[in-house]
Write an enzyme that holds these catalytic residues in place. Structure first.
Site, short mmCIF file in Angstrom:
data_model
loop_
_atom_site.label_atom_id
_atom_site.label_comp_id
_atom_site.label_asym_id
_atom_site.label_seq_id
_atom_site.Cartn_x
_atom_site.Cartn_y
_atom_site.Cartn_z
N CYS A 96 0.85 -1.18 0.00
CA CYS A 96 0.00 0.00 0.00
C CYS A 96 0.88 1.23 0.00
O CYS A 96 2.08 1.15 0.27
CB CYS A 96 -0.98 -0.02 1.16
N ASP A 135 11.84 21.97 -33.29
CA ASP A 135 13.09 21.94 -34.05
C ASP A 135 12.74 21.55 -35.49
O ASP A 135 11.72 20.92 -35.73
CB ASP A 135 13.99 20.90 -33.39
P1 ADP Z 1 17.81 22.31 -37.09
O1 ADP Z 1 17.87 23.38 -36.08
O2 ADP Z 1 16.97 22.70 -38.28
O3 ADP Z 1 17.43 20.98 -36.56
P2 ADP Z 1 20.69 21.91 -36.95
O4 ADP Z 1 20.86 22.78 -35.76
O5 ADP Z 1 20.92 20.46 -36.78
O6 ADP Z 1 19.30 22.16 -37.69
O7 ADP Z 1 21.68 22.44 -38.08
C1 ADP Z 1 21.56 23.77 -38.52
C2 ADP Z 1 22.27 24.00 -39.83
O8 ADP Z 1 23.65 23.78 -39.67
C3 ADP Z 1 21.83 23.08 -40.92
O9 ADP Z 1 20.74 23.60 -41.65
C4 ADP Z 1 23.09 23.02 -41.81
O10 ADP Z 1 23.10 24.10 -42.68
C5 ADP Z 1 24.20 23.18 -40.82
N1 ADP Z 1 24.78 21.90 -40.43
C6 ADP Z 1 24.74 21.32 -39.23
N2 ADP Z 1 25.37 20.14 -39.22
C7 ADP Z 1 25.82 19.95 -40.47
C8 ADP Z 1 26.56 18.91 -41.12
N3 ADP Z 1 26.98 17.81 -40.48
N4 ADP Z 1 26.84 19.06 -42.42
C9 ADP Z 1 26.44 20.16 -43.08
N5 ADP Z 1 25.76 21.16 -42.54
C10 ADP Z 1 25.45 21.08 -41.26
MG MG Z 2 17.45 18.92 -35.57
#
Ligand code: ADP
Ligand code: MG
Length: 713
Positions: free
Chosen positions: A17, A397
């Site tokens: 309980c 996001d």
């Molecule tokens: P969101 O906020 O839309 O989820 P992220 O924060 O993951 O996107 O990434 C933001 C931006 O950073 C992406 O739109 C891209 O332009 C760039 N970016 C992030 N990681 C990578 C990667 N591994 N290769 C190429 N571009 C990247």
């Molecule tokens: Mg993301």
């Protein structure tokens, strides 16, 4: 130097309980060296954080035993099934009928004055014997608790029964005792039922695996399987481990984890999960995780421990029930002293039933959380359902969350620098675009970002081999950098070209692509802009409808947060009718969550765990999409959707609303009922015998009300 704290997971037996968890908790917390204790009624265990230099398991065992409970076997495996309850549904129905009949007899009998006539004819030693025999288990518990200085919920009623016996009201004493036993059963049934939910969940994972050793297939207990072992799964069997398929093909039903009933194809290279079902075809799986480390194992553990994240209403109810017993005792004393009515005093003692207060919330929460888990919705505690019920800001996001997270590379712009063309031999005969893609994909080789997969996929589709990147570095929300084949290669968003000389013409081309909703990745080779890759990601089709439902449910502010560029964000935000902020780094997302929180809003954040895990953790409720297989997301979020399906977001809000309605209903009902009962009893309008009969009704009511939550959908 202080020794590091240790966390022990200790099975506790004998708790049936809600009071019991409090006793165990206090007993353990009182030991020196214990930093924190959580006791779980549902999973029958205590999680203790302690300083191993000061306290150990034997000391805890002694403390628990002293409090009247016992410590079970500490095994790393989940408790085996078999400790099945002896309380079944038919028995409860029977109990309900007997309960109704006795209630009827008591009311009619009291009204006709039958009891006085009957009790007058039975010799008192016989009455005493009957009462003692019937009430023995309860009296024993109360007596043992009293020896340890504890007052339990049955203590008051026992005192009431004793007072009734002293007053010669044998029938009353008998009815009190009868209903104490009924109450006990109801409570145990309820607890067992909540426990069964957890056991059902645990029993979904296979206990043995067929392992390939020295060319032989060997069936071994799951505890003996180690990462790296090749496990053979035959058609129609459950997959026992998390791992990668190395041979064979099968159609896998992942409903146990994702709640999704559509099976998926799994062939070499596919990731498969423990407790999912392989149909039509056999598989060889290279073990990566076993037992509690699997996605399923963690899921079960989180559901078990969800009880620990108590809702605020429950904390209030807990606090209240701590004061309830003394208040009732005082009320009984006052009734006796002021009204000089011994029968009313007995009635006051008898009508009070504190256990239903303690039961009101946890049973409803456990029912909801358990039922949701079966549908691929992992809720880490009642607390989050409670906040979700009140939240008004929704932050989302973009990449991987709103969009499918499977972007396609749609165009490749190469500014064919001479030094690129004159590269080492494998690249020489290729066009500029292919070389650019090959360098970019090699730099992205070890990035987990969805855009990185898109780049790699585009390279593989064109038959390009990837180089091994040197000194790979990832900049969350920006991009990646690595040495590839002697070049310094960076791939990322506009931030990486800041300060570089870029042709005006290039910028115009870039703007046009962005206005079409494309995400651009700039590729730098040896610090020069060598080209741009444009990716397009599709909006998940169920998103617009889900967002609309959420807005109708009372989320006044819905905002898209993204690290992508403003034009792409605007294109997407326009499609679903929400606001947006673009060009954000992961820490900017956290700052936005905090900003809303400082204005007094309750913030829900939906993300995919890639680059947004800290923001998920900071939100009042962080919801992770498609969390199956993603450790970060499951760890950081408060609610994990194990299936990529946006309709689960409004669904979990609906679950929260329904649960809180039931919880509040339970609490108001019990409070009103007990208050009315106590008042009537104190003023002599409720004869003790009736008081005894009605006191266990709230337990039944709560049980019935809460079990509605088990049936959702
Ligand atoms: P969101 O906020 O839309 O989820 P992220 O924060 O993951 O996107 O990434 C933001 C931006 O950073 C992406 O739109 C891209 O332009 C760039 N970016 C992030 N990681 C990578 C990667 N591994 N290769 C190429 N571009 C990247
Ligand atoms: Mg993301």
């Amino acid at each position: 130097m202080a020794k590091p704290l240790e966390t022990l997971d200790i099975p506790i037996q004998g708790m049936d309980c809600a009071d019991c968890t409090l006793h165990v908790q206090r007993a353990i917390a009182a030991l020196p060296g214990v930093e924190a204790v959580d006791v779980f009624l549902g999973s029958e265990k205590a999680i203790v954080r302690l300083d191993p230099a000061q306290v150990d398991l034997p000391a805890i065992r002694t403390a628990v035993e002293h409090a009247g409970y016992s410590v079970g076997e500490t095994a790393s495996q989940p408790p085996a099934a078999g400790a099945e309850s002896n309380i079944s549904r038919p028995l409860l129905t029977l109990l309900g009928i007997v309960f109704g009949a006795v209630l009827f007899i008591v009311v009619v009998g009291e009204w006709l004055g039958l009891f006085e006539a009957i009790t007058a004819r039975i010799p008192w030693p016989l009455s005493l014997a009957i009462v003692l025999a019937l009430g023995y288990p309860v009296f024993r518990k109360v007596f043992l608790a009293a020896l340890r200085g504890q007052v339990i919920s049955h203590t008051l009623m026992t005192v009431g029964a004793a007072a009734a016996m002293l007053a010669g009201e044998w029938a009353t004493a008998l009815v009190v005792v009868f209903f104490m036993r009924v109450g006990d059963y109801v409570e145990r049934f309820t607890t067992e039922r909540a426990r069964r939910l957890l056991k059902d969940l645990t029993s979904l994972a296979p206990q043995t695996a067929r392992v390939e050793r020295d060319g032989q297939e060997l069936e071994v207990p799951i505890a003996e399987v180690a990462p790296g072992d090749i496990v053979v799964v035959r058609p129609g069997e459950k997959i026992p481990v998390d791992g990668e398929v190395v041979a064979g093909h099968a159609v896998v039903d992942q409903a146990t984890i994702t709640g999704e009933s559509m099976p998926v194809e799994a062939g070499p290279g596919a990731q498969v999960f423990a407790a999912t079902l392989a149909g039509q075809g056999s598989l060889k799986v290279r073990t990566e995780q076993v037992g509690q480390d699997t996605t399923f194992g963690r899921l079960v553990k989180l559901v078990e421990e969800a009880e620990g994240n108590k809702a605020e209403v429950q904390r209030i109810a807990d606090r209240f029930s701590a004061y309830y017993l003394p208040v009732v005792a005082v009320l009984a004393a006052l009734t006796f002293l002021i009204r000089r009515d011994p029968m009313a005093t007995v009635a006051v003692l008898v009508v009070a039933c504190s256990c239903s207060f303690a039961l009101a919330t946890p049973i409803a929460m456990l029912a909801s959380i358990g039922a949701a888990a079966k549908h691929g919705l992992l809720i880490k505690g009642g607390k989050y359902l409670e906040i979700l019920d009140k939240a008004d800001v929704l932050l989302i996001d973009k990449t991987g969350t709103l969009t499918l997270g499977k972007p396609q590379i749609t165009s490749i712009l190469s500014f064919g620098e001479a030094n690129l063309l004159a590269g080492p031999s494998p690249a020489r005969s290729r066009s500029d675009e292919l070389t650019l893609l090959q360098l970019a994909a090699s730099a992205e080789r070890y990035s987990e970002h969805p855009l990185a997969s898109a780049v790699r996929l585009a390279a593989v589709q064109r038959g390009l081999e990837l180089y091994e990147p040197q000194g790979f570095q990832s900049y969350p929300g920006v991009g990646v950098h690595a040495g590839v084949n002697g070049y310094r290669v960076s791939v990322g968003n506009r931030r990486i070209v800041e300060g570089l000389a870029v042709q005006p013409n290039t910028l115009i081309q870039a703007d046009t692509l962005e206005a079409q909703g494309k995400t651009l990745m700039y590729v730098l080779v040896d610090d020069q802009l060598a080209g741009i890759l444009a990716a397009e990601d599709t909006l998940r089709e169920e998103v617009p409808h889900a967002i609309q439902s959420l807005q109708e449910m009372g989320f006044r502010r819905v905002e898209l947060l993204t690290g992508d560029n403003a034009r792409t964000a605007a294109a997407l935000a326009g499609q679903i009718g929400v606001e947006y902020r673009a060009g954000l780094l992961p820490e900017d997302k956290i700052a936005i969550v905090k900003e809303y929180q400082s204005q007094g809003h309750k913030v829900v954040m939906v993300g995919d765990g890639v680059n947004d895990a800290p923001a998920l953790a900071q939100a009042d409720v962080g919801i992770a999409m498609g969390a199956a297989g993603s450790d970060v997301a499951v760890e950081a979020a408060h609610i994990a959707l194990l299936r990529d399906d946006w309709s689960l977001v409004p669904e979990v809000v609906r679950i929260a609303r329904r649960t809180l309605r039931v919880v509040k209903g339970n609490i108001y009902f019990t409070a009103f009922y007990n208050l009315a009962g106590l008042t009537l009893a104190a003023f002599g309008y409720l004869p003790p015998i009736l008081a005894a009969a009605v006191q266990s009704l709230p337990d039944l009511g709560i049980l019935a009300n809460s079990s509605r939550l088990l049936k959702h959908r």
